[in-house]
Design a protein around this motif. Structure first.
Motif, short mmCIF file in Angstrom:
data_model
loop_
_atom_site.label_atom_id
_atom_site.label_comp_id
_atom_site.label_asym_id
_atom_site.label_seq_id
_atom_site.Cartn_x
_atom_site.Cartn_y
_atom_site.Cartn_z
N HIS A 155 40.20 11.12 -19.84
CA HIS A 155 41.01 9.56 -19.76
C HIS A 155 41.94 9.57 -18.54
CE1 HIS A 155 39.98 7.88 -23.77
NE2 HIS A 155 38.69 8.43 -23.14
N ASP A 156 42.43 10.82 -17.88
CA ASP A 156 43.20 10.86 -16.83
C ASP A 156 42.28 10.62 -15.52
OD1 ASP A 156 42.11 13.13 -16.42
OD2 ASP A 156 44.14 14.59 -16.76
N ARG A 157 41.22 10.26 -15.73
CA ARG A 157 40.24 10.09 -14.49
C ARG A 157 39.83 11.32 -13.59
NH1 ARG A 157 44.73 8.62 -11.51
NH2 ARG A 157 43.89 7.67 -9.80
N PHE A 172 38.89 4.00 -26.95
CA PHE A 172 38.48 3.25 -25.87
C PHE A 172 39.52 3.12 -24.67
CE2 PHE A 172 35.04 1.26 -23.76
CZ PHE A 172 35.31 0.24 -23.27
N PRO A 173 39.57 3.72 -23.78
CA PRO A 173 40.63 3.60 -22.52
C PRO A 173 40.50 2.09 -22.19
CG PRO A 173 38.93 5.00 -21.54
CD PRO A 173 38.60 4.87 -23.06
N GLN A 208 40.18 -1.01 -19.67
CA GLN A 208 39.44 -1.06 -18.47
C GLN A 208 40.34 -1.69 -17.34
OE1 GLN A 208 34.73 -1.88 -19.78
NE2 GLN A 208 35.91 -3.65 -19.33
N GLU A 209 41.33 -2.37 -17.77
CA GLU A 209 42.00 -3.10 -16.80
C GLU A 209 43.37 -2.18 -16.30
OE1 GLU A 209 40.80 -6.32 -16.45
OE2 GLU A 209 39.62 -5.85 -17.90
N VAL A 210 43.94 -1.42 -16.90
CA VAL A 210 45.06 -0.65 -16.42
C VAL A 210 44.63 0.75 -16.60
CG1 VAL A 210 47.20 -0.34 -16.35
CG2 VAL A 210 46.35 -2.47 -17.35
N GLU A 211 44.83 1.61 -15.48
CA GLU A 211 44.31 3.06 -15.34
C GLU A 211 45.34 3.69 -16.30
OE1 GLU A 211 45.04 3.46 -11.07
OE2 GLU A 211 45.62 5.52 -12.10
N ARG A 212 44.78 4.70 -16.96
CA ARG A 212 45.64 5.76 -17.89
C ARG A 212 46.26 5.11 -19.06
NH1 ARG A 212 46.88 10.75 -14.64
NH2 ARG A 212 46.67 10.10 -12.59
N HIS A 213 45.81 3.83 -19.55
CA HIS A 213 46.37 3.10 -20.78
C HIS A 213 45.50 2.97 -21.78
CE1 HIS A 213 50.44 1.31 -19.20
NE2 HIS A 213 50.12 2.32 -18.33
N LEU A 221 34.42 8.71 -19.32
CA LEU A 221 34.01 8.62 -20.60
C LEU A 221 33.06 9.59 -21.06
CD1 LEU A 221 34.03 4.53 -20.90
CD2 LEU A 221 35.64 6.16 -21.61
N SER A 224 32.30 -0.84 -19.04
CA SER A 224 32.41 0.77 -19.15
C SER A 224 31.00 1.35 -19.51
CB SER A 224 33.38 1.06 -20.09
OG SER A 224 34.61 0.39 -19.85
N ASN A 254 39.11 5.23 -10.74
CA ASN A 254 40.42 4.77 -10.69
C ASN A 254 40.50 4.04 -12.26
OD1 ASN A 254 38.67 2.44 -10.85
ND2 ASN A 254 39.42 1.37 -9.14
N ARG A 255 39.79 4.79 -13.12
CA ARG A 255 39.74 4.58 -14.50
C ARG A 255 39.22 5.64 -15.24
NH1 ARG A 255 42.01 0.67 -12.85
NH2 ARG A 255 41.93 -1.28 -12.81
N ALA A 256 39.33 5.64 -16.68
CA ALA A 256 38.98 6.86 -17.37
C ALA A 256 37.52 7.22 -17.21
CB ALA A 256 39.49 6.66 -18.86
N GLN A 265 45.47 13.88 -20.27
CA GLN A 265 44.99 12.87 -21.16
C GLN A 265 44.09 13.63 -21.91
OE1 GLN A 265 45.04 9.19 -18.98
NE2 GLN A 265 46.38 8.50 -20.85
N GLY A 286 35.18 4.07 -17.05
CA GLY A 286 35.68 3.05 -17.42
C GLY A 286 35.69 2.02 -16.35
#
Lengths: 169, 306
Positions: free
Chosen positions: B75-77, A25-26, A28-33, B103, B147, B99-101, B56, B119
């Motif tokens: 996951h790299d958007r 699960f990636p 939700q708060e920080v991208e690419r983390h 899914l 998400s 701006n997020r992954a 990713q 996400g």
């Protein structure tokens, strides 16, 4: 005595089988983390209710689960001061070598003696039932180890005292 | 009944998609690549292509049936649409504005759009703009509290159902002027893009794996509380059923027919659910014989049957 220990360990094993349903699960708060949500705790909807399993006041196990990670914190039985010191030293020894164990947490959660952090990556590389076996086996072995250590400390103390006092006979 | 055939492609498979004729399979072996395997005559799978563009892990892949295109999200958007030109697969970047992954992804039934759950608590609907020769996205924002784990298109190419980790399932209209044609008889006749038709709040835990039945009358999704939900007569007055089971939660479902659903999950054993004549759903049986030792802990992704 052994009877309640069996029940306690079975209860923990069953809870772990349900709690260890982890998935990638990636964040939700920080991208690419990708962070273990149980440690981050910023999104409450991703956390499950923590389960506390108590054998008695001295021994308990807290299982904190989330969507991609699981934290297991143990409080080990410590009957007297000597066991207190031995447990602290022994578990600190293990925690400082947490990399070797992979699933061990470097610092125990507040109020507990030792903590494990299992993430979805561990479940991908290793088998889930083997991880659970490891943790339950660890709990069994800890008690044995502490008792052995205590026994050897007492034995050594007795030997040293006998030797020392011989000179006064 | 045991598995028809077992083949180990990798230690872990994140997502997969079958080719239109089911002779090839595109899968992500838990890294940033997509491997395409083909089944040869002597029942062996050989790797024929490796699609490498993402940075990713690739979280979703879908292969369109008539236009033979593969869409991958990661996951790299980013998202790429791959077209097969002679022997190579050529990627086209899709501007998702996420701006997020990302899914999950699914081609729409007419394959002129695809939906991406992310996400960032948004859903992107992407369509091809002929004038500029690229894929453009429209976002459905401010509707989800968490998400978006899974998306599924209704056969009418306009309704989209989504599940999210906030436990709710929502149905939206994704009508885009210039891409879709107004269907005067459909109930989605006067809905705008991004309008929420319905919100189902049955699960108190995360919702995954939503799928529509072949006719579009029913949809099913699973919750992490070891329950599977069926919603019939989707429209102004839907009716919902839930089936609870004692085993570990499911992660995805597949409609085999109007009345049969297969769910896969953390038990590593597919479960078959059927509806009787009155439309009541219940658990039928496990697909595999019960094994004492379970294999890897990854949830199984859905496999389409021939």
């Amino acid at each position: 005595m052994a009877n309640t220990s069996r029940l306690y360990l079975t209860c923990i094993r069953n809870t772990l089988e349900a709690a260890m349903c982890l998935q990638n699960f990636p964040c939700q708060e920080v991208e690419r983390h990708n962070k273990p949500e149980v440690e981050l705790k910023t999104s409450p909807e991703l956390l499950l209710n923590p389960v506390l399993i108590c054998r008695n006041e001295a021994e308990k196990c807290l299982i904190d689960s989330s969507i991609n990670s699981l934290r297991i914190s143990l409080k080990v039985k410590q009957a007297d001061e000597l066991e207190n010191i031995l447990t602290k030293k022994f578990l600190r020894f293990l925690s400082m070598r947490a990399e070797a164990f992979q699933v061990l947490r470097r610092k125990p959660v507040q109020g507990y003696d030792i903590s494990f952090l299992v993430t979805n990556y561990h479940c991908e590389e290793m088998q889930k039932h083997k991880l659970i076996d490891f943790i339950v086996q660890f709990m069994e072995d800890i008690d044995k180890e502490i008792s052995e250590l205590k026994l050897s400390v007492n034995t050594r103390g007795r030997l040293v005292a006998t030797e020392f006092l011989k000179q006064f006979i | 009944m045991a598995a028809v055939s077992v083949h180990q492609f990798a230690q872990c498979i994140t997502c997969h998609a079958w080719s239109p004729d089911h002779s090839m399979i595109a899968l992500c072996p838990n890294n940033n690549e997509v491997h395409i395997y083909r089944l040869s005559e002597d029942d062996k799978w050989e790797k024929i292509h490796v699609l490498q563009k993402h940075d990713q892990i690739v979280s979703g892949v879908d292969w369109s049936i008539s236009s033979n295109r593969i869409v991958t999200v990661s996951h790299d958007r980013n998202s790429y649409v791959w077209n097969q030109e002679t022997t190579e697969w050529v990627p086209t970047l899709v501007i998702l504005r996420l701006n997020r992954a990302a899914l999950c992804v699914q081609w729409s039934p007419k394959e002129n759009k695809f939906a991406v759950g992310s996400g960032a608590k948004t859903v992107c609907i992407c369509y091809y703009e002929q004038e500029n020769n690229w894929w453009v996205s429209k976002l459905i924002r401010k509707r989800h509290d968490s998400s978006v784990t899974s998306v599924a298109w209704h056969p009418n190419n306009i309704l989209l159902a989504t599940t999210s980790t906030d436990g709710k399932c929502r149905v939206f209209s994704t009508f885009i002027k210039g891409v879709d044609t107004r269907d005067s008889t459909g109930s989605s006749a006067d809905s705008k893009f991004g309008e929420q038709i319905m919100q189902i709040d049955l699960s108190f835990c995360w919702a995954f794996g939503i799928k529509w039945s072949p006719s579009g009358n029913t949809f099913a999704y699973v919750g992490h509380n070891s329950m599977i939900y069926f919603v019939d007569d989707v429209g102004p007055s839907p009716s919902a059923q839930s089936v609870a089971f004692r085993d570990l939660p499911l992660r995805d479902v597949l409609f085999i027919s109007e009345r049969m659903v297969i769910g896969v999950g953390f038990d590593c054993n597919p479960m078959v659910f059927t509806a009787d004549e009155r439309g009541l759903w219940s658990f039928l049986r496990f697909l595999d014989e019960r094994k004492i030792v379970s294999s890897s802990a990854r949830y199984g992704s859905q496999v389409a049957t021939e």
